[in-house]
Each structure stands twice: as C-alpha cells, then as structure tokens.
Scaffold this motif. Structure first.
Motif, mmCIF file in Angstrom:
data_model
loop_
_atom_site.group_PDB
_atom_site.id
_atom_site.type_symbol
_atom_site.label_atom_id
_atom_site.label_comp_id
_atom_site.label_asym_id
_atom_site.label_seq_id
_atom_site.Cartn_x
_atom_site.Cartn_y
_atom_site.Cartn_z
ATOM 1 N N TYR A 10 0.973 -1.206 -0.177
ATOM 2 C CA TYR A 10 0.004 0.079 -0.154
ATOM 3 C C TYR A 10 0.739 1.259 -0.075
ATOM 4 C CZ TYR A 10 0.754 -0.537 5.024
ATOM 5 O OH TYR A 10 1.368 -0.648 6.372
ATOM 6 N N ILE A 11 2.134 1.158 0.365
ATOM 7 C CA ILE A 11 3.035 2.256 0.654
ATOM 8 C C ILE A 11 3.321 2.422 -1.070
ATOM 9 C CG2 ILE A 11 5.456 3.213 1.219
ATOM 10 C CD1 ILE A 11 3.523 3.164 3.301
ATOM 11 N N GLU A 12 3.704 1.342 -1.709
ATOM 12 C CA GLU A 12 4.072 1.690 -3.260
ATOM 13 C C GLU A 12 2.826 2.223 -3.895
ATOM 14 O OE1 GLU A 12 5.274 -1.752 -6.457
ATOM 15 O OE2 GLU A 12 5.688 -2.389 -4.132
ATOM 16 N N ALA A 13 1.627 1.771 -3.394
ATOM 17 C CA ALA A 13 0.304 2.326 -4.371
ATOM 18 C C ALA A 13 0.419 3.756 -4.003
ATOM 19 C CB ALA A 13 -0.747 1.414 -3.669
ATOM 20 N N LEU A 30 4.250 9.488 4.894
ATOM 21 C CA LEU A 30 4.799 9.388 6.200
ATOM 22 C C LEU A 30 3.593 9.295 7.290
ATOM 23 C CD1 LEU A 30 7.349 9.148 8.095
ATOM 24 C CD2 LEU A 30 7.092 11.487 8.414
ATOM 25 N N VAL A 31 2.831 10.577 7.141
ATOM 26 C CA VAL A 31 1.887 10.978 8.122
ATOM 27 C C VAL A 31 0.495 10.102 7.780
ATOM 28 C CG1 VAL A 31 0.297 12.657 8.992
ATOM 29 C CG2 VAL A 31 2.667 13.350 8.375
ATOM 30 N N ARG A 32 0.048 10.013 6.574
ATOM 31 C CA ARG A 32 -1.108 9.028 6.630
ATOM 32 C C ARG A 32 -1.193 7.746 6.175
ATOM 33 N NH1 ARG A 32 -4.535 11.980 1.981
ATOM 34 N NH2 ARG A 32 -5.858 10.315 2.342
ATOM 35 N N HIS A 33 0.162 7.266 5.910
ATOM 36 C CA HIS A 33 0.209 5.669 5.587
ATOM 37 C C HIS A 33 1.205 4.965 6.638
ATOM 38 C CE1 HIS A 33 -2.493 6.076 2.167
ATOM 39 N NE2 HIS A 33 -1.617 7.096 1.938
ATOM 40 N N LEU A 34 2.466 5.570 6.691
ATOM 41 C CA LEU A 34 3.339 4.902 7.393
ATOM 42 C C LEU A 34 2.960 4.949 9.057
ATOM 43 C CD1 LEU A 34 6.680 4.436 6.130
ATOM 44 C CD2 LEU A 34 6.790 4.645 8.529
ATOM 45 N N LEU A 35 3.052 6.189 9.531
ATOM 46 C CA LEU A 35 2.827 6.112 10.873
ATOM 47 C C LEU A 35 1.474 5.624 11.552
ATOM 48 C CD1 LEU A 35 3.952 9.904 11.908
ATOM 49 C CD2 LEU A 35 5.182 7.636 12.127
ATOM 50 N N PRO A 36 0.608 5.431 10.901
ATOM 51 C CA PRO A 36 -0.665 4.938 11.390
ATOM 52 C C PRO A 36 -0.256 3.517 11.721
ATOM 53 C CG PRO A 36 -1.343 6.335 9.938
ATOM 54 C CD PRO A 36 0.025 6.412 9.876
ATOM 55 N N ASN A 37 0.472 2.840 10.643
ATOM 56 C CA ASN A 37 0.590 1.423 10.541
ATOM 57 C C ASN A 37 1.722 1.105 11.717
ATOM 58 O OD1 ASN A 37 -1.064 -0.196 8.537
ATOM 59 N ND2 ASN A 37 -0.523 1.717 7.478
ATOM 60 N N VAL A 38 2.729 1.915 11.994
ATOM 61 C CA VAL A 38 3.693 1.560 13.009
ATOM 62 C C VAL A 38 3.208 1.966 14.508
ATOM 63 C CG1 VAL A 38 5.941 2.290 13.670
ATOM 64 C CG2 VAL A 38 5.448 2.240 11.202
ATOM 65 N N ALA A 39 2.040 2.740 14.494
ATOM 66 C CA ALA A 39 1.535 3.284 15.925
ATOM 67 C C ALA A 39 0.918 1.932 16.493
ATOM 68 C CB ALA A 39 0.430 4.251 15.620
ATOM 69 N N GLY A 40 0.260 1.056 15.983
ATOM 70 C CA GLY A 40 -0.026 -0.005 16.729
ATOM 71 C C GLY A 40 0.913 -0.755 17.517
ATOM 72 N N ALA A 41 2.044 -1.215 16.534
ATOM 73 C CA ALA A 41 2.905 -1.979 17.221
ATOM 74 C C ALA A 41 3.498 -1.064 18.177
ATOM 75 C CB ALA A 41 4.122 -2.314 16.031
ATOM 76 N N VAL A 58 2.622 5.459 -6.282
ATOM 77 C CA VAL A 58 2.148 5.373 -7.756
ATOM 78 C C VAL A 58 1.217 6.400 -7.764
ATOM 79 C CG1 VAL A 58 1.079 3.871 -9.327
ATOM 80 C CG2 VAL A 58 3.074 2.997 -7.789
ATOM 81 N N LEU A 59 0.300 6.446 -7.002
ATOM 82 C CA LEU A 59 -0.887 7.541 -6.892
ATOM 83 C C LEU A 59 -0.320 9.182 -6.949
ATOM 84 C CD1 LEU A 59 -3.510 5.763 -4.605
ATOM 85 C CD2 LEU A 59 -3.738 6.251 -7.281
ATOM 86 N N GLY A 60 1.138 9.243 -6.441
ATOM 87 C CA GLY A 60 1.576 10.399 -6.598
ATOM 88 C C GLY A 60 1.557 11.039 -5.210
ATOM 89 N N HIS A 61 1.374 10.610 -4.021
ATOM 90 C CA HIS A 61 1.489 11.080 -2.854
ATOM 91 C C HIS A 61 2.930 11.229 -2.468
ATOM 92 C CE1 HIS A 61 -2.622 10.633 -1.697
ATOM 93 N NE2 HIS A 61 -2.779 9.365 -2.126
ATOM 94 N N GLY A 62 3.297 12.523 -1.949
ATOM 95 C CA GLY A 62 4.504 12.863 -1.693
ATOM 96 C C GLY A 62 4.976 12.232 -0.519
#
Lengths: 318, 298
Positions: B193-196, B208-219, B199-203
């Motif tokens: 989903y990060i790759e996606a 970092l804020v919308r995809h990576l952090l939320p997924n690291v936050a749980g752990a 590809v969708l053009g997110h900077g």
C-alpha cells in the motif's frame, strides 16, 4: 572459496566493529564526564565541601593531568587506554585496573551462578508446562510474567526477611562461601528466569508441534524423548539471542544485589563510584562492561551462526 | 535491561511466535469473549492504579505525609491496613498516593524512550543508506552501555533526583525502541500500500503521516505498554539506590529505600510498596501481551 572464508571475513568485520564501538564508548564517556559541573580536583582531594587549599587542588590537577588542554587530555587518555592503563581512582587512590581486577571475579561468579540457576528454573517450568496441558501453560505464563516484574531489590528484601530473619537459614549479608551466594544468586536468577522462560516456552511449544516432532513421534519416540532430544535444541536459539540483553540485566541486577547484600563486586563499586563521582573508576567500569557486552554478543552471534546456518544467509540481507 | 526480551529477541523467534500465535490464542483459560482470567486481574490492577494516580483521596482519604509518632511501626491491622512507618505515617495511604509519582515516572520514562527511539528509528528506517548506516552504528555504540549503565552515567553527570533518574531510564531504553521502530518502519515501507501511495502521486510527507505512521503506531502502542512496567521497576530501583526520588516523598522506590533500615523488624514497610511495583509491572506486561495477541490474530 573455502566454506570457512565467509565466516572468517565476518569475524574480522565483527572484530573491527568491536574496536570501533570500544573507541566510541570511551570517547563518549570521556567527553560526557567533562559535562559534570564542579571541579574534578575537589573530588580527588575529598569531595565538595572539603575546603581544600588552593595548593592541594593545584597539586591534584597536576597529578591527574587536569591542567592540560582538553584535546591533549583526550589523546593521553586514548594512549593510556591502548596500553590498558585506566588511570587512578579518585576515591580509592589505587589504580582503576586493580580495583576492577579485584571486583570483577566475584561479580562474574555471581552472574554465572545466577544465569545457570535461571536457565534451570526456566527450563523446568517450560518443560512442565509444555507437557502439562492448557492449565499448566496458563499458570506458567502467569508465573513468568510475575517473576519478570519483580524488582531485584524487593526480592532481596523478601529473601532476607524470610530466610535470614524468620528462618535463620542463610546470612543476611554475603559472607564468603556458598551459603553467602545463595540469596544473591537467587535474587538475580528469578526475574531473569521469568524473561528466559517466556522466550524459551514459545520456542518449545512451536517445536513440540512441528513436523519434525511429529515424525519423531511416528518413529515411536515418546514425549520425553521428543522434548529432550528434539525440541530443547530449538529453544536454545531464542534464549541465546537474549544473551546480550541478559548481560545488561545481570550487570544492573548486580549493582542492586551487591549493594543490598554488602557483597564486594563490580556492581557495588560502580554504584559507589557513581555516588562519589569517582570519574576514572566510572569510565573504567563502563569500558570494561562495554568490552564484556561486545564479547558476549559476538560470541552469541557466532554460536547462532553455528547452530542455525539459516541465520548466516539472513544476516547478509539485513 | 531494561526493556523486556519480547522486544529485543531476534527476528527468528518473533517469526516463530507469529506462526504459532493462532494456535496459542486458543490456549489458556478464557472467559467470555476471549478474555483470560489473568487479563481481567491485570485490568483490575490497572484500573486501581489509574484511580489511585488521578484521585488518591478516593481510596485513601488520609494524609500521606501526616506523621503520628505515637503510632509508629504499627503492624498491619484494621486501622492501618499496611501498617505504619517510623514516623507513624499510614503505609496504605502512602502507597496509594505513591501511585501518582511512580506511574508518572514510568510513563514519562517510556515516553522519552519511545520519543528518542522514534526519532532515530525513523531516521534510520526512512533515510538514505548512509543515514541508516550511521544511525545503526550509533545504536550499536549505545547498546554497549547495557542495562542501567547509560542511566548511571547520566546520573553521574547530572546528579541524582527524580527528574534525572526519569530521563536516565528513558535514555537507556531508547536504543532498544529505536532498533525496533527501525525494523517496523522498514517492514511497513516495503508494504504494497505504500508503493500504491507512491504510484498515486502522494509525496513523502503524506506517505509518512497518512500511511506509515498509523501502521507503525499499533505496534508502538503495544511496545510502549510492555515497556512501562520495566520503566517503573528501574526507576524504583534507582530511587532505592538513592539516585532517584528521595524520602519522605511517597514514591514506591523511595519508601522501600527508607524501609531498608528496618527490614529485619518491620517487614511491612518494604513489603507493600514492593508489592505494588510488582503488581503494576506485571499488570502492564499482561495488558501489553494481550494487545499483542489481539493485534496478531486480527
């Protein structure tokens, strides 16, 4: 290339890493210590408030080279380190190397005994719970969590109250000989056993239900045989992986335990040096501990690679 | 060590654990909706601690510092549930009021450790190769100050006290968190989903804020919960050694330190504060493990 060549290369890289870390640790410590407010000469002469004369302070500075520029002091410090000279303790007025030589063996002895006891306890609980069914597993898991949560100092106090004051079986302070070792070693061992048990039991449970255990059973091996001959080895890998952590835990525990039981050792000397701001002794102990940590982790990495060749392949990608 | 080995164990063990988590989930005594007896007990202890930390007066209305020399060294009784200390202060009241200090120290130390760990972990996990390399070397150096060593070094420099001992404990747990966060970030960064998102053009910032952090936050939350108990234990150890909070402050480690002189005659002075350290450390560990299992089985 011979099969030994990658291992040798890895070992050389590791040794380079050890030297680098030791240099970095001593440099960090050397400069960190300079951040201490106050005049180190005062600590040498007798601590703050001793109102030493200006002459005595100047003498102390000259004796310990504190009147030199910082860079020169650092280079001299590194030079002395290279020749294994750790300087002189401010408070004890003897060489740091001799203090460490005196205090390291009792601490090592205590740690080795404690570690052995911890492994035996962890294995016994794990062996019982793995074959004891669901209830035993739940009880063991609970015991491990509680054991891991017990602070050393509280355990030591309970031990003293129960076995020294109430029952009178064991001395409350550490006397020479085996009877003085029992309480300190048990105090160090119980929390460690809790941590070790958690990790080993997971691996044992996995191994006991793995295909190779099934095939051993199919060959007619009984549960005892499966456990001791097949599963046990698999619990060794995660337990060995804990060694670096266990080293730190034993050292921190030794600080507390040696203080409570008035037992001579590296931990107690370290605490006294911290309290008295005996900088050379603190630096010396830090360097020796860092060296010990590096040796332990290098040895365990080597052991892991020998036990489990899959790790060598994985380490390349890491 | 400070942090529990479940955080520092090698990847091989973690993989093994993940494989078997489904099976393990069915083990143990479970009540309705998959909650075990131990988890209920842990929940009750944590509730008690939270109430004691927020509003100690609700449980123990007395004054934790109020002395009464006529009532000194009373053994546990109906009047003084946990007995009294050398100045006749009620130990039950002091232990309950001590929850705030001890829990605050534990939480703050964990927050410092995770905060620093996050900075280094993100730098290493997201940065270019050289940054990852140098951060990892730095962490290796910090790991060579094992257990309390870093904390003791910090205390030598900045002197003993509540604040320094809290920072010291946080500091000595930071390398462990950093290493863990780095590997988490590396794992998530390689996720499809990060790759996606790329590809969708997110900077990078949005990723970092919308995809990576939320997924690291749980752990991270699980790790933090597991770490709090150990932080409380180590902070109390430092107080006990006279390097943290000092008596007569109602802090568990300091109470133990004060009771040390009277170990042989008045066991209750040290028994009960220590019991609460064990209870809180065990309860947070059980909670952390429960969260870990939920996370894995979901």
């Amino acid at each position: 290339m011979t099969p030994a060549a990658p291992l040798l290369r890895w070992l050389l890289l590791r040794l380079g890493g050890v030297v680098f870390v030791l240099w970095a640790v001593s440099t960090v410590t050397f400069f960190a210590i300079r951040l201490i407010p106050g005049d180190p000469a005062e600590a040498i002469v007798g601590g703050p408030g001793s109102e030493a004369s200006a002459d005595a302070l100047a003498d102390a500075r000259a004796e310990y080279g504190l009147d030199q520029p910082l860079l020169l002091q650092y280079l001299r410090f590194l030079g002395r380190l290279a020749s294994l000279d750790l300087g002189r303790s401010y408070a004890l007025h003897q060489s740091v190397a001799s203090v460490i030589a005196d205090t390291l063996p009792p601490t090592l002895g205590l740690a080795v005994v404690a570690l052995s006891v911890a492994v035996v306890i962890a294995l016994a609980v794990a062996a019982w719970s793995v074959r004891g069914g669901r209830a035993a597993s739940a009880v063991a898991s609970f015991l491990e969590v509680v054991a891991a949560a017990v602070p050393h100092f509280w355990l030591a106090i309970l031990g003293i109250v129960l076995f020294s004051t109430a029952l009178g079986w064991l001395p409350p302070v550490s006397v020479p000989g085996p009877s003085g070792l029992i309480l300190p070693a048990l105090t160090l061992a119980v929390p460690l056993a809790g941590f070790l048990g958690q990790v080993m039991r997971e691996a044992l449970l996995d191994a006991m239900s793995s295909p190779f255990a099934l095939s051993a059973r199919a060959r007619g091996e009984n549960e005892n045989g499966v456990f001791w001959r097949h599963a046990l080895r698999h619990s060794a890998i995660p337990a060995i992986g804990l060694a670096g952590w266990a080293f730190g835990s034993l050292l921190s525990g030794a600080v507390v335990v040696e203080t409570i039981f008035a037992r001579p050792g590296l931990g107690r000397s370290l605490l006294q040096a911290v309290q008295g701001r005996d900088v050379p002794l603190v630096v010396g102990v830090v360097i020796v501990v860092a060296l010990g940590y590096m040796l332990v982790t290098t040895a365990t990495d080597l052991a892991e690679r020998l036990i489990d060749p899959r790790l060598a392949a994985r380490a390349v990608s890491r | 060590m400070i942090i529990s080995p479940s955080l520092t164990e090698p990847p091989a063990a973690q993989r093994g654990r993940q494989r078997s988590s489904q099976r393990r989930h069915r083990r143990g005594h479970r009540l309705a909706r998959g909650v075990s007896v131990a988890e209920v007990l842990a929940g009750a202890v944590i509730l008690l601690l939270v109430v004691a930390a927020v509003a100690p007066g609700l449980i123990a209305p007395g004054d934790p510092l109020g002395i009464n020399p006529l009532q000194s060294f009373q053994p546990p009784s109906a009047n003084h549930l946990f007995g009294t200390d050398e100045s006749g202060r009620d130990i039950f009241t002091r232990v309950i009021h001590g929850a705030r200090a001890s829990v605050t120290i534990g939480l703050t130390a964990t927050a410092i450790g995770i905060g620093l760990g996050l900075v280094f972990g993100l730098l290493a996990g997201l940065g270019p190769r050289w940054l990852d390399f140098s951060t990892t070397r730095l962490l290796e150096v910090l790991f060579a100050f094992p257990g309390l060593l870093l904390a003791l070094l910090f205390i030598v420099i900045y002197g003993p006290g509540v604040v320094t001992s809290t920072i010291a404990v946080g500091l000595s747990t930071a390398p462990g968190y950093a290493r863990l966060i780095r590997s988490q970030v590396r794992q998530v960064r390689a996720a499809p989903y990060i790759e996606a998102a790329t590809v969708l053009g997110h900077g990078p910032a949005s990723r970092l804020v919308r995809h990576l952090l939320p997924n690291v936050a749980g752990a991270l939350f699980v790790i933090a919960t597991l770490g709090i108990g150990q932080s409380i234990v180590w902070a109390a150890s430092l107080s006990y050694l006279g390097l943290g909070a000092v008596p007569p402050a109602p802090e568990w480690g300091a109470m133990l330190s004060a009771g040390r002189t009277y170990i042989s005659s008045f066991w209750w002075m040290t028994f009960f504060p220590g019991l609460f350290i064990v209870l809180s450390a065990a309860a947070t560990t059980l909670l952390g493990r429960a969260l870990q299992q939920r996370k894995r089985s979901s």
